[in-house]
Motif scaffolding. Structure first.
Motif, short mmCIF file in Angstrom:
data_model
loop_
_atom_site.label_atom_id
_atom_site.label_comp_id
_atom_site.label_asym_id
_atom_site.label_seq_id
_atom_site.Cartn_x
_atom_site.Cartn_y
_atom_site.Cartn_z
N GLN A 25 0.79 -1.23 0.00
CA GLN A 25 0.00 0.00 0.00
C GLN A 25 0.83 1.28 0.00
OE1 GLN A 25 -3.16 -0.29 -0.47
NE2 GLN A 25 -3.20 -2.51 -0.21
N GLY A 26 2.13 1.17 -0.24
CA GLY A 26 2.99 2.34 -0.17
C GLY A 26 2.57 3.47 -1.09
N ASP A 27 2.35 3.17 -2.36
CA ASP A 27 1.98 4.21 -3.32
C ASP A 27 0.62 4.81 -2.98
OD1 ASP A 27 4.33 3.95 -4.73
OD2 ASP A 27 3.49 2.56 -6.21
N ALA A 28 -0.33 3.96 -2.58
CA ALA A 28 -1.66 4.46 -2.26
C ALA A 28 -1.64 5.39 -1.05
CB ALA A 28 -2.60 3.28 -2.00
N ILE A 29 -0.86 5.06 -0.05
CA ILE A 29 -0.78 5.92 1.14
C ILE A 29 -0.01 7.20 0.83
CG2 ILE A 29 0.12 6.08 3.51
CD1 ILE A 29 -0.48 3.07 3.77
N ARG A 30 1.00 7.09 -0.01
CA ARG A 30 1.73 8.29 -0.43
C ARG A 30 0.79 9.25 -1.16
NH1 ARG A 30 7.48 7.10 -2.63
NH2 ARG A 30 6.30 5.62 -3.88
N ASN A 31 -0.05 8.71 -2.03
CA ASN A 31 -1.01 9.55 -2.75
C ASN A 31 -2.03 10.16 -1.80
OD1 ASN A 31 0.24 8.95 -5.18
ND2 ASN A 31 -1.15 7.26 -5.66
N LEU A 32 -2.49 9.37 -0.84
CA LEU A 32 -3.43 9.87 0.16
C LEU A 32 -2.85 11.06 0.91
CD1 LEU A 32 -6.03 9.54 1.97
CD2 LEU A 32 -4.66 7.95 3.35
N LEU A 33 -1.61 10.96 1.30
CA LEU A 33 -0.96 12.04 2.04
C LEU A 33 -0.79 13.28 1.16
CD1 LEU A 33 1.69 9.84 3.85
CD2 LEU A 33 -0.10 11.17 4.99
N GLU A 65 -2.55 14.25 -1.27
CA GLU A 65 -3.86 14.88 -1.53
C GLU A 65 -4.41 15.61 -0.31
OE1 GLU A 65 -6.13 11.52 -2.70
OE2 GLU A 65 -5.11 11.29 -4.65
N ASN A 66 -3.73 15.50 0.84
CA ASN A 66 -4.26 16.07 2.08
C ASN A 66 -3.24 16.95 2.81
OD1 ASN A 66 -7.11 14.81 2.86
ND2 ASN A 66 -5.93 13.24 1.77
N ASN A 67 -2.59 17.81 2.03
CA ASN A 67 -1.73 18.85 2.60
C ASN A 67 -0.45 18.34 3.25
OD1 ASN A 67 -3.68 20.92 1.95
ND2 ASN A 67 -4.85 20.27 3.75
N PHE A 68 0.00 17.18 2.84
CA PHE A 68 1.28 16.67 3.34
C PHE A 68 2.33 16.77 2.23
CE2 PHE A 68 -1.55 14.82 6.43
CZ PHE A 68 -0.80 14.81 7.61
N ASN A 69 3.55 17.07 2.66
CA ASN A 69 4.65 17.15 1.71
C ASN A 69 5.87 16.42 2.29
OD1 ASN A 69 6.05 19.20 3.45
ND2 ASN A 69 4.27 20.43 2.83
N ASP A 70 6.98 16.47 1.57
CA ASP A 70 8.20 15.76 1.99
C ASP A 70 7.87 14.32 2.40
OD1 ASP A 70 9.69 18.08 1.59
OD2 ASP A 70 9.40 18.76 3.64
N ILE A 71 7.14 13.65 1.56
CA ILE A 71 6.68 12.29 1.86
C ILE A 71 7.80 11.29 1.53
CG2 ILE A 71 4.94 10.53 1.35
CD1 ILE A 71 3.15 12.95 0.38
N ILE A 72 8.16 10.50 2.53
CA ILE A 72 9.26 9.54 2.36
C ILE A 72 8.77 8.14 2.74
CG2 ILE A 72 11.56 8.86 3.13
CD1 ILE A 72 12.14 11.82 3.67
N LEU A 73 8.95 7.22 1.81
CA LEU A 73 8.63 5.81 2.02
C LEU A 73 9.94 5.06 2.17
CD1 LEU A 73 6.53 3.39 1.82
CD2 LEU A 73 6.97 3.44 -0.65
N TRP A 74 10.07 4.24 3.21
CA TRP A 74 11.30 3.47 3.34
C TRP A 74 11.02 2.03 3.75
CZ3 TRP A 74 9.70 6.65 7.24
CH2 TRP A 74 9.86 6.24 8.57
N GLN A 75 12.04 1.21 3.54
CA GLN A 75 11.89 -0.24 3.68
C GLN A 75 12.36 -0.74 5.04
OE1 GLN A 75 14.14 -1.49 0.19
NE2 GLN A 75 12.25 -1.65 -1.01
N ASP A 76 11.85 -1.93 5.40
CA ASP A 76 12.32 -2.57 6.63
C ASP A 76 13.57 -3.39 6.33
OD1 ASP A 76 11.50 -4.96 5.40
OD2 ASP A 76 9.62 -5.07 6.51
N ILE A 77 14.06 -4.11 7.33
CA ILE A 77 15.32 -4.85 7.15
C ILE A 77 15.18 -6.00 6.15
CG2 ILE A 77 16.29 -4.29 9.41
CD1 ILE A 77 15.28 -7.02 10.39
N HIS A 78 13.95 -6.34 5.82
CA HIS A 78 13.71 -7.41 4.84
C HIS A 78 13.54 -6.86 3.43
CE1 HIS A 78 13.34 -10.04 8.28
NE2 HIS A 78 12.36 -9.30 8.76
N GLY A 79 13.71 -5.57 3.27
CA GLY A 79 13.61 -4.96 1.95
C GLY A 79 12.19 -4.72 1.47
N LYS A 80 11.24 -4.68 2.41
CA LYS A 80 9.84 -4.45 2.05
C LYS A 80 9.42 -3.04 2.44
CE LYS A 80 8.57 -9.32 2.63
NZ LYS A 80 7.70 -10.30 3.35
N ASP A 81 8.62 -2.40 1.57
CA ASP A 81 8.08 -1.08 1.90
C ASP A 81 7.27 -1.21 3.19
OD1 ASP A 81 9.21 -0.10 -0.39
OD2 ASP A 81 7.36 -0.06 -1.54
#
Length: 282
Positions: free
Chosen positions: A247-255, A257-273
């Motif tokens: 759901q990384g892209d969907a949550i990034r888009n949600l943010l 669209e709702n006045n959030f910026n500097d949005i950063i998605l990062w992975q866990d130690i297993h390489g998963k978003d």
């Protein structure tokens, strides 16, 4: 019984349910929690007789055979190097969530007088770990009274003050007037359809409402938290989420669209978003 004999008993008794390495891991968690022995101790002292009644060993193994989580059997675990009570009313704190806590600590260590809200606090692990290591005022919200009772016990255990309160985020009136520098949440994000892929020790024992969300609305909790953040976050305040890897892209888009910026998605130690943060600003 020696340590080596007890470990072999774990391996043999649990062989039909767990791989050998898993049985060894369970044995180590048990012996480390009950006697404080580390892995070096177990190697050097493998032929020593330990002072736990054998009936305790048999009792633990009998419950493990039912796929009950070792943390619930022992009634405690560690998170962010801190002790926590765990009971069936709240999720067991997980190492992956420590990564989220560590990221917040790295960003805010040295910052003074922060106001933090933990939504869906559960056992209180995120709120307590942050309160223990930062100069902050923390509020912890959950709708489950059993979880809140456990969280209160954990705050006392770790000698921190947390303002816990009961609230369902979907209720119309939010009970706080405070504004926050940080809102953090690890809401339910496992899809109902993913339940079949999960181990019985999770599905059969941990609270379902803290884990699962309907396939037809995977962003249900994220959408509501983002909505609440409009009134709760200070300008330039930040929102931190743990997320479903799909759901990384969907949550990034949600943010976005709702006045959030500097949005950063990062992975866990297993390489998963697994985590996302964003800065709030109208």
């Amino acid at each position: 019984m020696t340590f080596a004999e007890a470990e072999q008993y774990f391996i043999d008794a649990l062989g039909e349910i767990y791989l050998q390495r898993e049985a060894k891991s369970l044995f180590f968690v048990w012996i480390n929690t009950t006697l404080g022995k580390n892995k070096t101790d177990l190697v050097l002292q493998k032929d020593e007789v330990f002072n736990i009644p054998e009936n305790d060993l048999f009792f633990v193994v009998s419950r493990l055979k039912q796929k009950e989580p070792i943390q619930y059997i022992l009634g405690k675990t560690t998170f962010a190097d801190l002790p926590f009570f765990v009971k069936s009313g709240a999720l067991i704190p997980r190492p992956v969530t420590e990564e989220l806590v560590n990221h917040i600590l790295e960003e805010y260590t040295g910052t003074k007088n922060l106001q933090v809200l933990d939504i869906g606090t559960g056992s209180g692990c995120i709120a307590i770990a942050l309160a223990k290591k930062l100069d902050i005022t923390v509020f912890g919200l959950d709708k489950n009274p059993k979880a809140l009772a456990i969280a209160e016990e954990n705050a006392v255990l770790n000698r921190v003050k947390i303002n816990f309160f009961r609230h369902d985020i979907f209720d119309s009136k939010f009970p706080l007037t405070e504004k926050f520098n940080i809102i953090v949440s690890n809401p339910p994000y496992v899809l109902d359809s993913e339940k079949m892929q999960m181990d019985a020790n999770v599905v059969d024992y941990e609270p379902q409402e803290a884990l699962f969300v309907a396939d037809n609305d995977p962003l249900l909790f994220y959408r509501q938290i983002v909505k609440l953040s409009d009134n709760l976050l200070l300008p330039d305040g930040k929102l931190f989420f743990e997320i479903n890897e799909k759901q990384g892209d969907a949550i990034r888009n949600l943010l976005a669209e709702n006045n959030f910026n500097d949005i950063i998605l990062w992975q866990d130690i297993h390489g998963k978003d697994r985590f996302i943060k964003a800065c709030y600003g109208k």
